[in-house]
Design an enzyme around this catalytic site. Structure first.
Site, PDB file in Angstrom:
ATOM      1  N   HIS A  54      11.538  -5.327 -43.051  1.00 42.46           N
ATOM      2  CA  HIS A  54       9.993  -5.494 -42.497  1.00 42.46           C
ATOM      3  C   HIS A  54       9.317  -4.227 -43.498  1.00 42.46           C
ATOM      4  O   HIS A  54      10.025  -3.500 -44.231  1.00 42.46           O
ATOM      5  CB  HIS A  54       9.874  -5.106 -41.267  1.00 42.46           C
ATOM      6  N   GLU A  56       7.278  -1.919 -42.844  1.00 41.93           N
ATOM      7  CA  GLU A  56       7.389  -0.460 -42.423  1.00 41.93           C
ATOM      8  C   GLU A  56       8.869   0.211 -42.822  1.00 41.93           C
ATOM      9  O   GLU A  56       8.659   1.355 -43.090  1.00 41.93           O
ATOM     10  CB  GLU A  56       6.970  -0.390 -41.156  1.00 41.93           C
ATOM     11  N   CYS A  84       6.391  -4.312 -34.960  1.00 41.20           N
ATOM     12  CA  CYS A  84       7.264  -4.826 -34.004  1.00 41.20           C
ATOM     13  C   CYS A  84       8.177  -3.876 -33.235  1.00 41.20           C
ATOM     14  O   CYS A  84       8.164  -2.782 -33.488  1.00 41.20           O
ATOM     15  CB  CYS A  84       8.094  -6.021 -34.607  1.00 41.20           C
ATOM     16  N   CYS A  87      10.392  -1.917 -35.864  1.00 48.26           N
ATOM     17  CA  CYS A  87       9.551  -0.825 -36.742  1.00 48.26           C
ATOM     18  C   CYS A  87       9.095   0.101 -35.903  1.00 48.26           C
ATOM     19  O   CYS A  87       8.995   1.416 -36.453  1.00 48.26           O
ATOM     20  CB  CYS A  87       8.768  -1.889 -37.443  1.00 48.26           C
TER      21      CYS A  87
END
Length: 149
Positions: A54, A56, A84, A87
């Protein structure tokens, strides 16, 4: 800690646009320390075939490498989509004190929309604010998913 800076969210949007152009869900992130971007990240799950990639996580990994340590206690994270659970956990573990995000994630957002992980009794509690350049961040995501259909 510094206050929200629109230029950093625009830099995160540039990373999201790169992800879009690469066929990835367009989410971008930047990590800032002392008013300077120290790392960037974007979604790379499809190309890397890795669920962990992801924006992040990519930005945190790059910041740790650039700064020589895992504690990012003097940094801020700007990201185009509400983090999410994975993260949010990485943000807590990296000790990032401030998160700014663009679009709210009504399916997986863990900074107040679906859940509020930063308000749970963990040993580290980042502050989080959302809705920055929300229309721009949301439009990029909407455009991507329309293109897929």
């Amino acid at each position: 800690m510094a206050e929200y800076n629109e230029a950093f969210m625009k830099a995160a949007l540039e990373m999201a646009a790169e992800a879009f152009d690469d066929g990835e869900v367009p989410v971008g992130a930047v990590i800032v320390r002392n008013g300077e971007i120290v790392s960037t990240g974007r979604n790379r799950r499809e190309k890397s075939k890795n669920a962990l990639m992801h924006a992040e996580i990519d930005a945190i990994n790059n910041a740790c490498a650039a700064l020589g340590g895992w504690r990012l206690w003097n940094c801020e994270l700007y990201v185009t989509l509400e983090p999410c659970p994975m993260c949010a956990g990485a943000i807590i573990n990296a000790h990032i004190p401030q998160v700014y995000f663009g679009a709210y994630d009504h399916k997986n957002g863990c900074c107040g929309t679906v859940a509020s992980l930063f308000e749970m009794p963990f040993t580290y509690k980042p502050k989080c604010e959302g809705g920055f350049l929300q229309e721009d961040c949301s439009a990029l995501l909407t455009g991507f998913f329309k293109k897929l259909r």
